[in-house]
Design a protein around this motif. Structure first.
Motif, PDB file in Angstrom:
ATOM      1  N   ILE A  66      53.978 -75.837 -19.567  1.00  6.58           N
ATOM      2  CA  ILE A  66      52.883 -76.804 -19.601  1.00  6.58           C
ATOM      3  C   ILE A  66      52.471 -77.237 -18.196  1.00  6.58           C
ATOM      4  O   ILE A  66      51.295 -77.474 -17.932  1.00  6.58           O
ATOM      5  N   LEU A  67      53.413 -77.329 -17.274  1.00  2.93           N
ATOM      6  CA  LEU A  67      53.126 -77.803 -15.923  1.00  2.93           C
ATOM      7  C   LEU A  67      52.274 -76.797 -15.148  1.00  2.93           C
ATOM      8  O   LEU A  67      52.508 -75.595 -15.208  1.00  2.93           O
ATOM      9  N   ASP A  68      51.313 -77.305 -14.379  1.00  2.00           N
ATOM     10  CA  ASP A  68      50.432 -76.451 -13.596  1.00  2.00           C
ATOM     11  C   ASP A  68      51.130 -75.790 -12.420  1.00  2.00           C
ATOM     12  O   ASP A  68      50.683 -74.756 -11.928  1.00  2.00           O
ATOM     13  N   CYS A  69      52.222 -76.374 -11.950  1.00  6.94           N
ATOM     14  CA  CYS A  69      52.890 -75.815 -10.770  1.00  6.94           C
ATOM     15  C   CYS A  69      53.532 -74.460 -11.057  1.00  6.94           C
ATOM     16  O   CYS A  69      53.900 -73.745 -10.137  1.00  6.94           O
ATOM     17  N   PHE A  70      53.659 -74.069 -12.320  1.00  6.84           N
ATOM     18  CA  PHE A  70      54.214 -72.769 -12.679  1.00  6.84           C
ATOM     19  C   PHE A  70      53.119 -71.728 -12.935  1.00  6.84           C
ATOM     20  O   PHE A  70      53.414 -70.633 -13.396  1.00  6.84           O
ATOM     21  N   ASN A  71      51.869 -72.060 -12.650  1.00  4.24           N
ATOM     22  CA  ASN A  71      50.758 -71.134 -12.862  1.00  4.24           C
ATOM     23  C   ASN A  71      50.298 -70.546 -11.543  1.00  4.24           C
ATOM     24  O   ASN A  71      50.553 -71.087 -10.474  1.00  4.24           O
ATOM     25  N   GLU A  72      49.591 -69.433 -11.629  1.00  7.57           N
ATOM     26  CA  GLU A  72      48.950 -68.842 -10.474  1.00  7.57           C
ATOM     27  C   GLU A  72      47.563 -68.371 -10.883  1.00  7.57           C
ATOM     28  O   GLU A  72      47.315 -68.076 -12.048  1.00  7.57           O
ATOM     29  N   ILE A  73      46.655 -68.347  -9.925  1.00  5.01           N
ATOM     30  CA  ILE A  73      45.275 -67.964 -10.187  1.00  5.01           C
ATOM     31  C   ILE A  73      45.045 -66.580  -9.596  1.00  5.01           C
ATOM     32  O   ILE A  73      45.299 -66.350  -8.418  1.00  5.01           O
ATOM     33  N   HIS A  74      44.586 -65.668 -10.429  1.00 10.68           N
ATOM     34  CA  HIS A  74      44.296 -64.299 -10.003  1.00 10.68           C
ATOM     35  C   HIS A  74      42.795 -64.178  -9.762  1.00 10.68           C
ATOM     36  O   HIS A  74      42.004 -64.347 -10.684  1.00 10.68           O
ATOM     37  N   HIS A  75      42.405 -63.881  -8.515  1.00  3.53           N
ATOM     38  CA  HIS A  75      41.006 -63.627  -8.176  1.00  3.53           C
ATOM     39  C   HIS A  75      40.799 -62.122  -8.191  1.00  3.53           C
ATOM     40  O   HIS A  75      41.574 -61.377  -7.584  1.00  3.53           O
ATOM     41  N   SER A  76      39.749 -61.667  -8.878  1.00  2.00           N
ATOM     42  CA  SER A  76      39.476 -60.234  -8.931  1.00  2.00           C
ATOM     43  C   SER A  76      37.987 -59.970  -8.803  1.00  2.00           C
ATOM     44  O   SER A  76      37.156 -60.854  -8.993  1.00  2.00           O
ATOM     45  N   CYS A  77      37.664 -58.736  -8.460  1.00  2.00           N
ATOM     46  CA  CYS A  77      36.274 -58.302  -8.298  1.00  2.00           C
ATOM     47  C   CYS A  77      35.715 -57.939  -9.668  1.00  2.00           C
ATOM     48  O   CYS A  77      36.320 -57.147 -10.394  1.00  2.00           O
ATOM     49  N   PRO A  78      34.553 -58.480 -10.055  1.00  2.00           N
ATOM     50  CA  PRO A  78      33.988 -58.137 -11.362  1.00  2.00           C
ATOM     51  C   PRO A  78      33.394 -56.727 -11.398  1.00  2.00           C
ATOM     52  O   PRO A  78      33.191 -56.178 -12.473  1.00  2.00           O
ATOM     53  N   VAL A  79      33.149 -56.115 -10.243  1.00  3.61           N
ATOM     54  CA  VAL A  79      32.543 -54.789 -10.199  1.00  3.61           C
ATOM     55  C   VAL A  79      33.604 -53.697 -10.307  1.00  3.61           C
ATOM     56  O   VAL A  79      33.566 -52.855 -11.202  1.00  3.61           O
ATOM     57  N   CYS A  80      34.586 -53.730  -9.383  1.00  7.58           N
ATOM     58  CA  CYS A  80      35.595 -52.658  -9.370  1.00  7.58           C
ATOM     59  C   CYS A  80      36.917 -53.079 -10.012  1.00  7.58           C
ATOM     60  O   CYS A  80      37.850 -52.287 -10.076  1.00  7.58           O
ATOM     61  N   LYS A  81      37.022 -54.324 -10.470  1.00  7.49           N
ATOM     62  CA  LYS A  81      38.191 -54.873 -11.174  1.00  7.49           C
ATOM     63  C   LYS A  81      39.454 -54.914 -10.317  1.00  7.49           C
ATOM     64  O   LYS A  81      40.559 -54.991 -10.824  1.00  7.49           O
ATOM     65  N   ALA A  82      39.329 -54.865  -8.994  1.00  7.40           N
ATOM     66  CA  ALA A  82      40.483 -54.922  -8.106  1.00  7.40           C
ATOM     67  C   ALA A  82      40.965 -56.362  -7.955  1.00  7.40           C
ATOM     68  O   ALA A  82      40.162 -57.294  -7.900  1.00  7.40           O
ATOM     69  N   THR A  83      42.271 -56.547  -7.890  1.00  9.73           N
ATOM     70  CA  THR A  83      42.834 -57.866  -7.631  1.00  9.73           C
ATOM     71  C   THR A  83      42.692 -58.167  -6.150  1.00  9.73           C
ATOM     72  O   THR A  83      43.166 -57.418  -5.306  1.00  9.73           O
ATOM     73  N   LEU A  84      42.026 -59.259  -5.826  1.00  9.57           N
ATOM     74  CA  LEU A  84      41.751 -59.609  -4.436  1.00  9.57           C
ATOM     75  C   LEU A  84      42.750 -60.607  -3.882  1.00  9.57           C
ATOM     76  O   LEU A  84      43.100 -60.547  -2.706  1.00  9.57           O
ATOM     77  N   ALA A  85      43.207 -61.531  -4.709  1.00  7.96           N
ATOM     78  CA  ALA A  85      44.176 -62.527  -4.244  1.00  7.96           C
ATOM     79  C   ALA A  85      44.876 -63.151  -5.437  1.00  7.96           C
ATOM     80  O   ALA A  85      44.316 -63.238  -6.527  1.00  7.96           O
ATOM     81  N   ILE A  86      46.105 -63.572  -5.190  1.00  9.20           N
ATOM     82  CA  ILE A  86      46.875 -64.333  -6.171  1.00  9.20           C
ATOM     83  C   ILE A  86      47.283 -65.624  -5.477  1.00  9.20           C
ATOM     84  O   ILE A  86      48.006 -65.605  -4.488  1.00  9.20           O
ATOM     85  N   VAL A  87      46.778 -66.737  -5.994  1.00 12.22           N
ATOM     86  CA  VAL A  87      46.969 -68.036  -5.355  1.00 12.22           C
ATOM     87  C   VAL A  87      47.758 -68.936  -6.300  1.00 12.22           C
ATOM     88  O   VAL A  87      47.400 -69.083  -7.467  1.00 12.22           O
TER      89      VAL A  87
END
Length: 96
Positions: A66-87
């Motif tokens: 439930i806690l947000d501190c155990f989550n991570e945000i995956h940023h990806s490109c909508p065109v080529c679907k590559a993972t750009l960053a995990i924050v």
């Protein structure tokens, strides 16, 4: 020797919150707005298992999920679907 290093314009600061960022994808070189997905880190499942064992199956094992501190945000490109960053997601539930 007469050459200058190439400056990359694709390195923009990705925001540590659940919002997209405008950037140039380093793989497909399109100007994009990143897509974001929130996922749990593995440490959330490990912490849930430890809490489950120590509390003998009471409902407290769900707290790390439930806690947000155990989550991570995956940023990806909508065109080529590559993972750009995990924050890692910042914990919004505790006062700072």
């Amino acid at each position: 020797m007469g050459w200058t290093p190439r400056i990359s314009h694709s390195t923009t600061r990705l925001l540590p919150e659940n919002s997209s960022s405008l950037m140039i994808c380093p793989l497909c070189h399109d100007e994009i707005e990143t897509t974001t997905k929130i996922r749990r880190r593995r440490i959330a499942y490990v912490a849930s298992g430890i809490v489950l064992i120590t509390t003998c199956g009471m409902g407290c094992w769900m707290i790390p999920c439930i806690l947000d501190c155990f989550n991570e945000i995956h940023h990806s490109c909508p065109v080529c679907k590559a993972t750009l960053a995990i924050v890692p997601q910042q914990d919004q539930s505790w006062p700072t």
